[in-house]
Design a protein around this motif. Sequence first.
Motif, PDB file in Angstrom:
ATOM      1  N   ILE A 283      85.171  28.365  21.065  1.00 16.81           N
ATOM      2  CA  ILE A 283      85.852  29.569  20.486  1.00 16.81           C
ATOM      3  C   ILE A 283      84.703  30.758  21.200  1.00 16.81           C
ATOM      4  CG2 ILE A 283      86.400  31.238  18.857  1.00 16.81           C
ATOM      5  CD1 ILE A 283      87.751  28.612  17.510  1.00 16.81           C
ATOM      6  N   ALA A 284      83.460  30.449  20.783  1.00 12.68           N
ATOM      7  CA  ALA A 284      82.278  31.657  21.052  1.00 12.68           C
ATOM      8  C   ALA A 284      82.526  31.421  22.761  1.00 12.68           C
ATOM      9  CB  ALA A 284      81.004  30.797  20.779  1.00 12.68           C
TER      10      ALA A 284
ATOM     11  N   ASP B 272      90.135  32.206  10.660  1.00 11.32           N
ATOM     12  CA  ASP B 272      90.769  31.051  10.835  1.00 11.32           C
ATOM     13  C   ASP B 272      90.645  30.338  11.973  1.00 11.32           C
ATOM     14  OD1 ASP B 272      92.766  28.852  10.941  1.00 11.32           O
ATOM     15  OD2 ASP B 272      94.327  30.016   9.779  1.00 11.32           O
ATOM     16  N   LEU B 273      89.623  29.371  12.062  1.00 14.57           N
ATOM     17  CA  LEU B 273      89.237  28.599  13.448  1.00 14.57           C
ATOM     18  C   LEU B 273      90.548  27.995  14.107  1.00 14.57           C
ATOM     19  CD1 LEU B 273      85.746  27.163  12.616  1.00 14.57           C
ATOM     20  CD2 LEU B 273      86.242  28.974  14.195  1.00 14.57           C
ATOM     21  N   ASP B 274      91.146  27.175  13.078  1.00 14.76           N
ATOM     22  CA  ASP B 274      92.461  26.619  13.751  1.00 14.76           C
ATOM     23  C   ASP B 274      93.514  27.322  14.476  1.00 14.76           C
ATOM     24  OD1 ASP B 274      91.185  24.091  13.329  1.00 14.76           O
ATOM     25  OD2 ASP B 274      92.482  23.697  11.628  1.00 14.76           O
ATOM     26  N   THR B 275      93.675  28.502  13.910  1.00  9.26           N
ATOM     27  CA  THR B 275      94.689  29.566  14.385  1.00  9.26           C
ATOM     28  C   THR B 275      93.932  29.945  15.618  1.00  9.26           C
ATOM     29  OG1 THR B 275      95.617  30.098  12.354  1.00  9.26           O
ATOM     30  CG2 THR B 275      95.889  31.850  14.320  1.00  9.26           C
ATOM     31  N   CYS B 276      92.825  30.568  15.758  1.00 14.61           N
ATOM     32  CA  CYS B 276      91.993  30.981  16.725  1.00 14.61           C
ATOM     33  C   CYS B 276      92.085  29.908  18.103  1.00 14.61           C
ATOM     34  CB  CYS B 276      90.559  31.318  16.543  1.00 14.61           C
ATOM     35  SG  CYS B 276      89.858  32.055  17.812  1.00 14.61           S
ATOM     36  N   LEU B 277      91.991  28.651  17.466  1.00 20.22           N
ATOM     37  CA  LEU B 277      91.654  27.636  18.526  1.00 20.22           C
ATOM     38  C   LEU B 277      92.997  27.364  19.197  1.00 20.22           C
ATOM     39  CD1 LEU B 277      89.670  25.271  20.060  1.00 20.22           C
ATOM     40  CD2 LEU B 277      90.658  23.982  17.876  1.00 20.22           C
ATOM     41  N   LEU B 278      94.106  27.215  18.288  1.00 22.23           N
ATOM     42  CA  LEU B 278      95.351  27.136  18.948  1.00 22.23           C
ATOM     43  C   LEU B 278      95.755  28.363  19.944  1.00 22.23           C
ATOM     44  CD1 LEU B 278      97.647  25.150  18.922  1.00 22.23           C
ATOM     45  CD2 LEU B 278      98.556  26.496  16.841  1.00 22.23           C
ATOM     46  N   HIS B 279      95.513  29.471  19.548  1.00 27.95           N
ATOM     47  CA  HIS B 279      95.748  30.956  20.441  1.00 27.95           C
ATOM     48  C   HIS B 279      95.170  30.889  21.614  1.00 27.95           C
ATOM     49  CE1 HIS B 279      96.425  35.283  19.951  1.00 27.95           C
ATOM     50  NE2 HIS B 279      96.950  35.316  21.099  1.00 27.95           N
ATOM     51  N   ILE B 280      93.928  30.641  21.770  1.00 28.44           N
ATOM     52  CA  ILE B 280      93.095  30.187  23.037  1.00 28.44           C
ATOM     53  C   ILE B 280      93.424  29.099  23.880  1.00 28.44           C
ATOM     54  CG2 ILE B 280      90.897  29.488  24.051  1.00 28.44           C
ATOM     55  CD1 ILE B 280      89.472  31.073  21.560  1.00 28.44           C
ATOM     56  N   LEU B 281      94.207  28.034  23.318  1.00 32.55           N
ATOM     57  CA  LEU B 281      94.417  26.937  24.123  1.00 32.55           C
ATOM     58  C   LEU B 281      95.944  27.198  24.591  1.00 32.55           C
ATOM     59  CD1 LEU B 281      93.779  23.975  21.465  1.00 32.55           C
ATOM     60  CD2 LEU B 281      92.840  23.973  24.046  1.00 32.55           C
TER      61      LEU B 281
END
Length: 189
Positions: free
Chosen positions: A126-127, A150-159
């Motif tokens: 993410i960083a 929310d790391l998982d929400t952020c990760l999914l959004h980036i993916l």
Amino acid sequence: MDRQQMKDKLKEKLPTKRFEHSVGVEYTAATMAFMYGVDCKKAMLAGLLHDCAKYVPNDKKIQKCEKRGIPISECEYKNPDLLHAKLSAVYAKEKYGITDNEILSAITCHTTGKPAMTTLEKIIYIADYIEPNRNILPEMDIIRKEAYTDLDTCLLHILHNTIHYLEKNGSHIDPMTQETYEFYNQLRG
């Protein structure tokens, strides 16, 4: 080698903008690590060194990975720039003295992600995307807020955005990126 020596060495090896990006990832990873209770020193080292092999020419990336027995996927042969993550982990160990497997793993998966990532791995992934020197990408303001809530929400959004961008441009999608997206999408139910 201490962190300042690593920075000095990295500054010699990378173009100015890439070095500034690496320092931005180091800083962003540290703030996120503090937020999520992860070892800040590990996050900073992984952030600083995540692209240390980025500017190895693509043909040399393939040669160096083959020489070390690092598996290369069909997608990586077609787009050797993806190998910079795996090779950066090797360089972090060989050239910068990093022996911590958590740091090396976070560097290895910072480009494609992987299913069931550790918190440190998520932070570096993410960083790399949100650090302050990055070009503003679609929905960056929302993604930056998610990174601290929310790391998982952020990760999914980036993916999701990455896959959409690659599809729209007719680029190859690394199977690991797709697998990572499906894994985190299923977790969301």
